[in-house]
Design a protein around this motif. Structure first.
Motif, PDB file in Angstrom:
ATOM      1  N   ALA A 118      -1.080  -4.885  10.507  1.00 54.06           N
ATOM      2  CA  ALA A 118      -0.889  -3.343   9.468  1.00 54.06           C
ATOM      3  C   ALA A 118       0.037  -2.891  10.210  1.00 54.06           C
ATOM      4  O   ALA A 118       1.084  -2.207   8.981  1.00 54.06           O
ATOM      5  CB  ALA A 118      -1.717  -2.362  10.239  1.00 54.06           C
ATOM      6  N   GLU A 119       0.675  -3.135  11.122  1.00 50.90           N
ATOM      7  CA  GLU A 119       2.563  -2.279  11.401  1.00 50.90           C
ATOM      8  C   GLU A 119       3.014  -3.485   9.719  1.00 50.90           C
ATOM      9  O   GLU A 119       4.186  -2.210   9.443  1.00 50.90           O
ATOM     10  CB  GLU A 119       3.021  -2.600  12.714  1.00 50.90           C
ATOM     11  CG  GLU A 119       2.024  -2.682  13.680  1.00 50.90           C
ATOM     12  CD  GLU A 119       2.495  -2.836  14.870  1.00 50.90           C
ATOM     13  OE1 GLU A 119       2.023  -1.893  16.018  1.00 50.90           O
ATOM     14  OE2 GLU A 119       3.179  -3.978  15.362  1.00 50.90           O
ATOM     15  N   ALA A 120       3.264  -4.560   9.740  1.00 50.99           N
ATOM     16  CA  ALA A 120       3.828  -4.726   8.279  1.00 50.99           C
ATOM     17  C   ALA A 120       3.579  -4.186   6.535  1.00 50.99           C
ATOM     18  O   ALA A 120       4.830  -3.623   6.936  1.00 50.99           O
ATOM     19  CB  ALA A 120       3.940  -6.469   8.676  1.00 50.99           C
ATOM     20  N   ALA A 121       2.757  -4.399   6.666  1.00 58.07           N
ATOM     21  CA  ALA A 121       2.077  -3.231   5.657  1.00 58.07           C
ATOM     22  C   ALA A 121       2.431  -2.179   6.177  1.00 58.07           C
ATOM     23  O   ALA A 121       3.106  -1.494   4.281  1.00 58.07           O
ATOM     24  CB  ALA A 121       0.425  -3.080   5.868  1.00 58.07           C
ATOM     25  N   ASP A 178      -7.780  -5.914  17.914  1.00 57.97           N
ATOM     26  CA  ASP A 178      -6.975  -7.118  17.747  1.00 57.97           C
ATOM     27  C   ASP A 178      -5.357  -7.107  17.191  1.00 57.97           C
ATOM     28  O   ASP A 178      -5.264  -6.259  17.033  1.00 57.97           O
ATOM     29  CB  ASP A 178      -7.897  -7.057  16.630  1.00 57.97           C
ATOM     30  CG  ASP A 178      -7.692  -8.588  15.684  1.00 57.97           C
ATOM     31  OD1 ASP A 178      -6.460  -9.075  16.337  1.00 57.97           O
ATOM     32  OD2 ASP A 178      -8.620  -9.232  15.017  1.00 57.97           O
ATOM     33  N   ALA A 179      -4.573  -7.831  18.496  1.00 59.81           N
ATOM     34  CA  ALA A 179      -3.183  -8.124  18.055  1.00 59.81           C
ATOM     35  C   ALA A 179      -3.158  -8.649  16.865  1.00 59.81           C
ATOM     36  O   ALA A 179      -2.161  -7.994  16.284  1.00 59.81           O
ATOM     37  CB  ALA A 179      -2.628  -8.712  19.579  1.00 59.81           C
ATOM     38  N   THR A 180      -3.577  -9.411  16.288  1.00 55.98           N
ATOM     39  CA  THR A 180      -3.159  -9.958  14.860  1.00 55.98           C
ATOM     40  C   THR A 180      -3.099  -9.228  14.014  1.00 55.98           C
ATOM     41  O   THR A 180      -2.851  -8.800  12.613  1.00 55.98           O
ATOM     42  CB  THR A 180      -3.840 -10.935  14.734  1.00 55.98           C
ATOM     43  OG1 THR A 180      -3.973 -11.982  15.494  1.00 55.98           O
ATOM     44  CG2 THR A 180      -3.750 -11.958  13.478  1.00 55.98           C
ATOM     45  N   ALA A 181      -3.781  -8.019  13.940  1.00 52.63           N
ATOM     46  CA  ALA A 181      -5.089  -7.308  12.361  1.00 52.63           C
ATOM     47  C   ALA A 181      -3.763  -6.708  13.691  1.00 52.63           C
ATOM     48  O   ALA A 181      -3.361  -5.407  12.072  1.00 52.63           O
ATOM     49  CB  ALA A 181      -6.271  -7.082  13.321  1.00 52.63           C
ATOM     50  N   VAL A 182      -3.605  -5.617  13.493  1.00 49.16           N
ATOM     51  CA  VAL A 182      -2.136  -5.063  14.324  1.00 49.16           C
ATOM     52  C   VAL A 182      -0.885  -5.353  13.778  1.00 49.16           C
ATOM     53  O   VAL A 182       0.132  -4.509  13.581  1.00 49.16           O
ATOM     54  CB  VAL A 182      -2.053  -4.248  15.937  1.00 49.16           C
ATOM     55  CG1 VAL A 182      -0.893  -3.465  15.905  1.00 49.16           C
ATOM     56  CG2 VAL A 182      -3.394  -3.894  16.307  1.00 49.16           C
ATOM     57  N   ALA A 183      -0.316  -6.565  13.930  1.00 48.36           N
ATOM     58  CA  ALA A 183       0.973  -6.919  13.695  1.00 48.36           C
ATOM     59  C   ALA A 183       0.635  -6.651  12.043  1.00 48.36           C
ATOM     60  O   ALA A 183       1.660  -6.420  11.492  1.00 48.36           O
ATOM     61  CB  ALA A 183       0.988  -8.250  13.997  1.00 48.36           C
ATOM     62  N   LEU A 204       1.278  -1.171   0.413  1.00 45.35           N
ATOM     63  CA  LEU A 204      -0.269  -0.148   0.712  1.00 45.35           C
ATOM     64  C   LEU A 204       0.630   0.985   0.164  1.00 45.35           C
ATOM     65  O   LEU A 204       1.726   1.211   0.574  1.00 45.35           O
ATOM     66  CB  LEU A 204      -0.799   0.451   1.418  1.00 45.35           C
ATOM     67  CG  LEU A 204      -1.944  -0.678   1.430  1.00 45.35           C
ATOM     68  CD1 LEU A 204      -2.443  -1.431   3.209  1.00 45.35           C
ATOM     69  CD2 LEU A 204      -2.874  -0.882  -0.167  1.00 45.35           C
ATOM     70  N   PRO A 205       0.125   2.455  -1.010  1.00 46.66           N
ATOM     71  CA  PRO A 205       0.472   3.720  -0.118  1.00 46.66           C
ATOM     72  C   PRO A 205       0.932   4.187   1.160  1.00 46.66           C
ATOM     73  O   PRO A 205       0.040   3.416   2.026  1.00 46.66           O
ATOM     74  CB  PRO A 205       0.308   4.564  -0.717  1.00 46.66           C
ATOM     75  CG  PRO A 205      -1.004   3.769  -2.064  1.00 46.66           C
ATOM     76  CD  PRO A 205      -0.915   2.432  -1.087  1.00 46.66           C
ATOM     77  N   GLU A 206       1.833   4.787   1.539  1.00 46.48           N
ATOM     78  CA  GLU A 206       2.511   5.161   3.327  1.00 46.48           C
ATOM     79  C   GLU A 206       1.155   5.799   3.615  1.00 46.48           C
ATOM     80  O   GLU A 206       0.917   5.077   5.376  1.00 46.48           O
ATOM     81  CB  GLU A 206       3.508   6.097   3.311  1.00 46.48           C
ATOM     82  CG  GLU A 206       3.277   6.127   4.715  1.00 46.48           C
ATOM     83  CD  GLU A 206       4.381   7.826   4.639  1.00 46.48           C
ATOM     84  OE1 GLU A 206       5.032   7.484   6.209  1.00 46.48           O
ATOM     85  OE2 GLU A 206       5.405   7.389   3.924  1.00 46.48           O
ATOM     86  N   ASP A 207       0.153   5.981   2.874  1.00 52.88           N
ATOM     87  CA  ASP A 207      -0.902   6.894   3.688  1.00 52.88           C
ATOM     88  C   ASP A 207      -2.223   6.058   3.699  1.00 52.88           C
ATOM     89  O   ASP A 207      -2.691   5.909   5.225  1.00 52.88           O
ATOM     90  CB  ASP A 207      -1.433   8.004   3.339  1.00 52.88           C
ATOM     91  CG  ASP A 207      -1.430   7.806   1.249  1.00 52.88           C
ATOM     92  OD1 ASP A 207      -1.256   6.762   1.108  1.00 52.88           O
ATOM     93  OD2 ASP A 207      -2.087   8.853   0.804  1.00 52.88           O
ATOM     94  N   GLN A 208      -2.200   5.174   2.912  1.00 51.47           N
ATOM     95  CA  GLN A 208      -3.462   4.116   3.374  1.00 51.47           C
ATOM     96  C   GLN A 208      -2.807   3.239   3.838  1.00 51.47           C
ATOM     97  O   GLN A 208      -3.897   2.961   4.906  1.00 51.47           O
ATOM     98  CB  GLN A 208      -3.790   3.447   2.095  1.00 51.47           C
ATOM     99  CG  GLN A 208      -3.901   4.490   0.888  1.00 51.47           C
ATOM    100  CD  GLN A 208      -4.745   3.359  -0.596  1.00 51.47           C
ATOM    101  OE1 GLN A 208      -4.501   2.381  -0.732  1.00 51.47           O
ATOM    102  NE2 GLN A 208      -5.030   4.366  -1.298  1.00 51.47           N
ATOM    103  N   ALA A 209      -1.489   2.782   3.990  1.00 57.55           N
ATOM    104  CA  ALA A 209      -1.275   2.214   5.749  1.00 57.55           C
ATOM    105  C   ALA A 209      -0.845   2.403   6.758  1.00 57.55           C
ATOM    106  O   ALA A 209      -1.615   1.889   7.753  1.00 57.55           O
ATOM    107  CB  ALA A 209       0.114   2.281   4.935  1.00 57.55           C
ATOM    108  N   ARG A 210      -1.144   3.711   7.269  1.00 55.46           N
ATOM    109  CA  ARG A 210      -1.413   4.131   8.346  1.00 55.46           C
ATOM    110  C   ARG A 210      -2.901   4.469   8.761  1.00 55.46           C
ATOM    111  O   ARG A 210      -3.159   4.082   9.719  1.00 55.46           O
ATOM    112  CB  ARG A 210      -0.377   6.001   8.801  1.00 55.46           C
ATOM    113  CG  ARG A 210       0.390   5.559   8.360  1.00 55.46           C
ATOM    114  CD  ARG A 210       0.872   6.740   8.439  1.00 55.46           C
ATOM    115  NE  ARG A 210       3.112   6.968   8.605  1.00 55.46           N
ATOM    116  CZ  ARG A 210       3.999   7.236   9.472  1.00 55.46           C
ATOM    117  NH1 ARG A 210       3.322   7.102  10.191  1.00 55.46           N
ATOM    118  NH2 ARG A 210       4.606   6.913   8.639  1.00 55.46           N
TER     119      ARG A 210
END
Length: 298
Positions: A109-112, A102-107, A85-91
Motif C-alpha cells: 500500500a505504501e508503494a501504491a 499485515d506488514a506485507t499489505a502495508v508495504a 491509483l489516484p492519491e485519495d484511493q491509495a491513501r
C-alpha cells in the motif's frame, strides 16, 4: 423550379443497405436456424472463423472513419499501468492495510501511494495538452487504452478542462470496462490487440509512457522498434520517471553489449513533470512559435 412530385435526378436507383436491413423478414424464415437474414445483419455468420479478415477490416475502419468524420487529425498517446491509483484511493488503501497489521499489505500500500504521484502527473499532463492545443488549428486529442489507472487519469485530465479524449478499450478475459471520462463518441472497443496498437499510432504526434507492466512495455517497445527500423516516422517518446525506467531497463547495458546502437538512446527522453513533458513537445513541434493557421500539419 423542380416539381417535388417528380423524381430527383440525383435520387438513388437502389435502396440503401440500411433501408433493406430495416425491412421485415419473412415470418416463415425468422427462426434461429434460418439462413434468410442479410449477410451483414447476421451476427452468427459474421462471427464465423472464416470471417476473421472481414472482422479485422471492420475493426480498422470503424475508429478511422469516425475520427475522420469528427475532424481528429492529431493525438498524443498516454500509456501506463491500469493498477496505479489516484492519491485519495491509495491513501485509503494504506489506512486499511495499517489497520490489519499485515506488514506485507502495508508495504504494498505504501508503494501504491508513492506510485499514485504518476496518476496526478498523467491527469495534469492531459489537461495541459487539451487546454494549450485548443488554440492550434489542429487541436491535439489525448488517447489512452480506455481503462483504469493511468489511462483513466489521461481521459480525466482532458474531461476536467472541458475537452474531448479518446479511449481504445480491449476485450479481456477479466472485464476491463471503459473509464467514465472518455468522450462517448470516441470510446472504441477492440478484439484484436494488433489493430488497437495500430490505431494508437496512426494519428499520434508523441507517445508519453508512464510506469507500467507487460502491456505498457509491449506498446512502448513496439513503437520504438517501428521508429528505429524506419517503419514509422520519428516522434517524441517521453518516459515519465527516470528512476523507475532506469531500474527496470538497463539501456546502457544494451548499448555496451551491442544489442542497440548508442544513437538509439535518442529515441526517448526522460521527464518528471507534466510541464516538462509539454515544454519538450512545444519545443519539438514549435507550438509556441508557429501561427495557428500554420499548424494544420502538426
Amino acid at each position: 423550379m423542380n416539381d417535388p412530385r417528380l423524381p430527383n435526378l440525383t435520387s438513388r436507383n437502389f435502396p440503401t443497405a440500411e433501408e433493406d436491413a430495416r425491412t421485415l423478414e419473412s415470418q416463415r424464415y425468422a427462426g434461429p436456424e434460418s439462413a434468410y437474414r442479410l449477410a451483414f445483419t447476421d451476427t452468427n455468420f459474421l462471427l464465423r472463423e472464416e470471417l476473421r479478415t472481414v472482422r479485422m477490416q471492420l475493426e480498422l475502419l470503424k475508429p478511422e472513419m469516425l475520427q475522420r468524420e469528427l475532424g481528429i487529425e492529431s493525438t498524443i498517446v498516454i500509456f501506463g499501468s491500469a493498477r496505479i491509483l489516484p492519491e485519495d484511493q491509495a491513501r485509503e488503501r494504506l489506512e486499511a492495510a495499517r489497520s490489519t497489521g499485515d506488514a506485507t499489505a502495508v508495504a504494498r500500500a505504501e508503494a501504491a501511494l508513492a506510485m499514485s504521484a504518476y496518476y496526478e502527473q498523467a491527469r495534469r499532463f492531459a489537461a495541459i495538452v487539451t487546454e494549450r492545443s485548443a488554440k492550434l488549428a489542429s487541436p491535439i486529442y489525448v488517447v489512452t487504452g480506455g481503462g483504469p489507472g493511468i489511462m483513466e487519469a489521461g481521459n480525466r485530465g482532458a474531461y476536467e478542462v472541458g475537452g474531448k479524449s479518446i479511449g481504445l478499450n480491449i476485450v479481456l478475459p477479466h472485464e476491463q470496462a471503459p473509464n467514465p471520462y472518455i468522450t462517448p463518441e470516441l470510446c472504441f472497443q477492440f478484439h484484436y490487440f494488433a489493430l488497437r496498437k495500430m490505431h494508437f499510432l496512426m494519428r499520434s504526434k508523441a507517445l508519453v509512457c508512464f510506469p507500467g507492466g507487460f502491456g505498457t512495455l509491449d506498446e512502448l517497445f513496439e513503437t520504438m522498434t517501428l521508429i528505429q527500423t524506419g517503419k514509422s516516422r520519428p516522434r517524441p517518446i517521453l518516459l515519465f520517471g527516470r528512476a523507475f525506467w532506469e531500474k527496470l531497463i538497463d539501456f546502457e547495458h544494451l548499448v555496451a553489449t551491442g544489442m542497440i546502437g548508442a544513437g538509439d538512446l535518442n529515441l526517448f527522453r526522460f521527464v518528471e513533470t507534466a510541464e516538462e513533458a509539454w515544454d519538450h513537445l512545444a519545443s519539438f513541434y514549435g507550438f509556441d512559435a508557429i501561427p495557428n493557421e500554420e499548424t494544420n500539419n502538426v
